[in-house]
Design an enzyme around this catalytic site. Structure first.
Site, PDB file in Angstrom:
ATOM      1  N   ASN A 120       0.813  -1.216   0.000  1.00 33.75           N
ATOM      2  CA  ASN A 120       0.000   0.000   0.000  1.00 33.75           C
ATOM      3  C   ASN A 120       0.850   1.272   0.000  1.00 33.75           C
ATOM      4  O   ASN A 120       0.405   2.317  -0.481  1.00 33.75           O
ATOM      5  CB  ASN A 120      -0.922  -0.029   1.229  1.00 33.75           C
ATOM      6  N   SER A 143      -3.941   2.212  -8.794  1.00 34.40           N
ATOM      7  CA  SER A 143      -4.764   3.419  -8.958  1.00 34.40           C
ATOM      8  C   SER A 143      -5.464   3.337 -10.302  1.00 34.40           C
ATOM      9  O   SER A 143      -4.943   2.712 -11.245  1.00 34.40           O
ATOM     10  CB  SER A 143      -3.844   4.651  -8.935  1.00 34.40           C
ATOM     11  N   TYR A 186       3.649   9.928 -11.217  1.00 35.71           N
ATOM     12  CA  TYR A 186       2.880   9.021 -10.351  1.00 35.71           C
ATOM     13  C   TYR A 186       2.103   8.018 -11.206  1.00 35.71           C
ATOM     14  O   TYR A 186       2.136   6.809 -10.959  1.00 35.71           O
ATOM     15  CB  TYR A 186       1.920   9.845  -9.493  1.00 35.71           C
ATOM     16  N   SER A 213       4.264   5.362 -12.672  1.00 37.69           N
ATOM     17  CA  SER A 213       4.692   4.370 -11.682  1.00 37.69           C
ATOM     18  C   SER A 213       3.558   3.416 -11.335  1.00 37.69           C
ATOM     19  O   SER A 213       3.777   2.228 -11.086  1.00 37.69           O
ATOM     20  CB  SER A 213       5.221   5.059 -10.418  1.00 37.69           C
ATOM     21  N   LYS A 214       2.330   3.915 -11.333  1.00 37.42           N
ATOM     22  CA  LYS A 214       1.185   3.052 -11.009  1.00 37.42           C
ATOM     23  C   LYS A 214       0.850   2.135 -12.191  1.00 37.42           C
ATOM     24  O   LYS A 214       0.433   0.993 -12.000  1.00 37.42           O
ATOM     25  CB  LYS A 214      -0.024   3.909 -10.616  1.00 37.42           C
TER      26      LYS A 214
HETATM   27  N1  LIG Z   1      -5.694   8.711  -1.945  1.00 36.41           N
HETATM   28  C1  LIG Z   1      -6.044   8.376  -3.166  1.00 36.41           C
HETATM   29  O1  LIG Z   1      -6.876   9.042  -3.824  1.00 36.41           O
HETATM   30  C2  LIG Z   1      -5.447   7.156  -3.827  1.00 36.41           C
HETATM   31  C3  LIG Z   1      -5.986   6.741  -5.058  1.00 36.41           C
HETATM   32  C4  LIG Z   1      -5.435   5.640  -5.679  1.00 36.41           C
HETATM   33  C5  LIG Z   1      -4.422   4.936  -5.100  1.00 36.41           C
HETATM   34  N2  LIG Z   1      -3.927   5.362  -3.900  1.00 36.41           N
HETATM   35  C6  LIG Z   1      -2.798   4.611  -3.349  1.00 36.41           C
HETATM   36  O2  LIG Z   1      -3.088   4.181  -2.041  1.00 36.41           O
HETATM   37  C7  LIG Z   1      -1.871   4.044  -1.304  1.00 36.41           C
HETATM   38  C8  LIG Z   1      -2.023   4.763   0.030  1.00 36.41           C
HETATM   39  O3  LIG Z   1      -2.194   6.151  -0.251  1.00 36.41           O
HETATM   40  P1  LIG Z   1      -2.937   7.148   0.730  1.00 36.41           P
HETATM   41  O4  LIG Z   1      -3.964   7.839  -0.058  1.00 36.41           O
HETATM   42  O5  LIG Z   1      -3.301   6.468   1.979  1.00 36.41           O
HETATM   43  O6  LIG Z   1      -1.753   8.209   0.925  1.00 36.41           O
HETATM   44  P2  LIG Z   1      -1.083   8.850   2.208  1.00 36.41           P
HETATM   45  O7  LIG Z   1      -2.103   9.194   3.216  1.00 36.41           O
HETATM   46  O8  LIG Z   1      -0.200   9.907   1.635  1.00 36.41           O
HETATM   47  O9  LIG Z   1      -0.198   7.654   2.805  1.00 36.41           O
HETATM   48  C9  LIG Z   1       0.919   7.165   2.124  1.00 36.41           C
HETATM   49  C10 LIG Z   1       1.550   6.095   2.997  1.00 36.41           C
HETATM   50  O10 LIG Z   1       2.665   5.555   2.278  1.00 36.41           O
HETATM   51  C11 LIG Z   1       3.778   5.617   3.150  1.00 36.41           C
HETATM   52  N3  LIG Z   1       5.042   5.707   2.428  1.00 36.41           N
HETATM   53  C12 LIG Z   1       5.450   6.648   1.538  1.00 36.41           C
HETATM   54  N4  LIG Z   1       6.699   6.383   1.122  1.00 36.41           N
HETATM   55  C13 LIG Z   1       7.092   5.252   1.777  1.00 36.41           C
HETATM   56  C14 LIG Z   1       8.266   4.474   1.797  1.00 36.41           C
HETATM   57  N5  LIG Z   1       9.348   4.797   1.063  1.00 36.41           N
HETATM   58  N6  LIG Z   1       8.310   3.371   2.575  1.00 36.41           N
HETATM   59  C15 LIG Z   1       7.252   3.022   3.331  1.00 36.41           C
HETATM   60  N7  LIG Z   1       6.118   3.737   3.382  1.00 36.41           N
HETATM   61  C16 LIG Z   1       6.042   4.822   2.610  1.00 36.41           C
HETATM   62  C17 LIG Z   1       3.553   6.857   4.000  1.00 36.41           C
HETATM   63  O11 LIG Z   1       4.370   6.820   5.139  1.00 36.41           O
HETATM   64  P3  LIG Z   1       4.921   8.187   5.843  1.00 36.41           P
HETATM   65  O12 LIG Z   1       3.843   8.649   6.766  1.00 36.41           O
HETATM   66  O13 LIG Z   1       6.172   7.741   6.524  1.00 36.41           O
HETATM   67  O14 LIG Z   1       5.170   9.181   4.733  1.00 36.41           O
HETATM   68  C18 LIG Z   1       2.068   6.661   4.310  1.00 36.41           C
HETATM   69  O15 LIG Z   1       1.892   5.716   5.330  1.00 36.41           O
HETATM   70  C19 LIG Z   1      -0.764   4.612  -2.198  1.00 36.41           C
HETATM   71  O16 LIG Z   1      -0.076   3.584  -2.844  1.00 36.41           O
HETATM   72  C20 LIG Z   1      -1.555   5.436  -3.193  1.00 36.41           C
HETATM   73  O17 LIG Z   1      -0.859   5.594  -4.415  1.00 36.41           O
HETATM   74  C21 LIG Z   1      -4.420   6.443  -3.244  1.00 36.41           C
END
Ligand SMILES: NC(=O)c1ccc[n+]([C@@H]2O[C@H](COP(=O)([O-])OP(=O)(O)OC[C@H]3O[C@@H](n4cnc5c(N)ncnc54)[C@H](OP(=O)(O)O)[C@@H]3O)[C@@H](O)[C@H]2O)c1
Length: 241
Positions: free
Chosen positions: A77, A126, A139, A142-143
């Site tokens: 994730n 995504s 981004y 990468s996805k």
């Molecule tokens: N939000 C959306 O609309 C959306 C849509 C599609 C897909 N996604 C995907 O869902 C996943 C979670 O996203 P989110 O929306 O929950 O975003 P978020 O709130 O920004 O959380 C991102 C998480 O990834 C962690 N992270 C970032 N870089 C890392 C690394 N090098 N090693 C380990 N952990 C790392 C962050 O940890 P830190 O706190 O240490 O930074 C945080 O826990 C992502 O893969 C994102 O691409 C999100």
């Protein structure tokens, strides 16, 4: 694959969708949830074991894999999303390092445990894997790469009893989408839908209203049919992944 009684590992578990996935796994009766984070994490539920896990750090990945005895479900994730315009190669590399190579590295490290348990991998990609949003092209690239990785792993690991799911997640209300004034799903509802998808054995999971609107056309489309045809070649001739 029921979550109840299983051991689950979630990367990026301290906030956003990852945090919601931990809570959801616990509420479905997971026996143990490994919470991979970059900073120390304290969790009130004794079934949660924090893991130091920066997914770009090979030594941390190795140490994490050595500290986990068994695993049924790996949820990749952790992810980053930054604005860019493709003018800087560094931005592309930064996204690939976390979203593609992070997913790849963690998966490879835990694969022996997952083959042992006949487990499952869930890669949180995504909808941008299919249709980029031009404010975050690095981004999206990468996805797209992480989704393609997911499709190949699915074919390569089928013969070893490991299910590989993609969550084609749409806009979700987390730090990542702060500043985007668009309809967003809650992280809790997305986490529920992701585990519903795993429990219902959906290869590609569309866990929110926006992504769900393309689910049928994706599942019944020519590209999905081609993925299955291509995968059948591997099924006929198993190779090591
Ligand atoms: N939000 C959306 O609309 C959306 C849509 C599609 C897909 N996604 C995907 O869902 C996943 C979670 O996203 P989110 O929306 O929950 O975003 P978020 O709130 O920004 O959380 C991102 C998480 O990834 C962690 N992270 C970032 N870089 C890392 C690394 N090098 N090693 C380990 N952990 C790392 C962050 O940890 P830190 O706190 O240490 O930074 C945080 O826990 C992502 O893969 C994102 O691409 C999100």
């Amino acid at each position: 694959m029921k979550i109840e009684g299983k051991t689950v590992l979630v990367t990026g578990a301290n906030r956003g969708i990852g945090q919601a996935l931990v809570t959801e796994a616990l509420s479905r009766g997971a026996a143990r949830v490994y919470a991979g984070t970059r900073q120390a994490l304290a969790h009130p539920d004794a079934r949660v074991t924090p893991l130091n896990l920066d997914v770009t750090d090979a030594a941390q990945i190795r140490a994490a894999a050595e500290s986990v005895e068994s695993l049924d479900i790996l949820v990749n994730n952790a992810g980053i999303a930054l604005y860019d315009d493709l003018s800087e190669r560094a931005a592309l590399e930064q996204h690939l390092a976390v979203n593609l190579f992070g997913t790849y590295g963690v998966t490879q490290a835990f694969l022996p445990l997952l083959t042992g348990s006949q487990g499952a991998i869930v890669n949180n990609v995504s909808t941008m894997a299919l249709a980029p949003f031009p404010f975050t092209p690095a981004y999206a690239i990468s996805k797209a790469a992480a989704f393609n990785l997911t499709q190949s792993l699915r074919a390569l690991l089928a013969g070893r009893g490991v299910r590989v799911h993609a969550a084609l997640t749409g806009p979700t209300d987390t730090d990542m989408t702060r500043g985007f004034d668009i309809p967003k799903a809650s992280p809790e509802s997305v986490a529920r839908a992701i585990f519903d998808g795993v429990e219902n054995d959906e290869e590609d999971i569309f866990p929110d209203p926006m992504s769900a609107s393309i689910a049928d056309s994706w599942r019944n489309g020519a590209v999905k049919a081609m993925e299955r045809e291509n995968a059948a070649f591997v099924a006929a001739e198993p190779t090591a992944a």
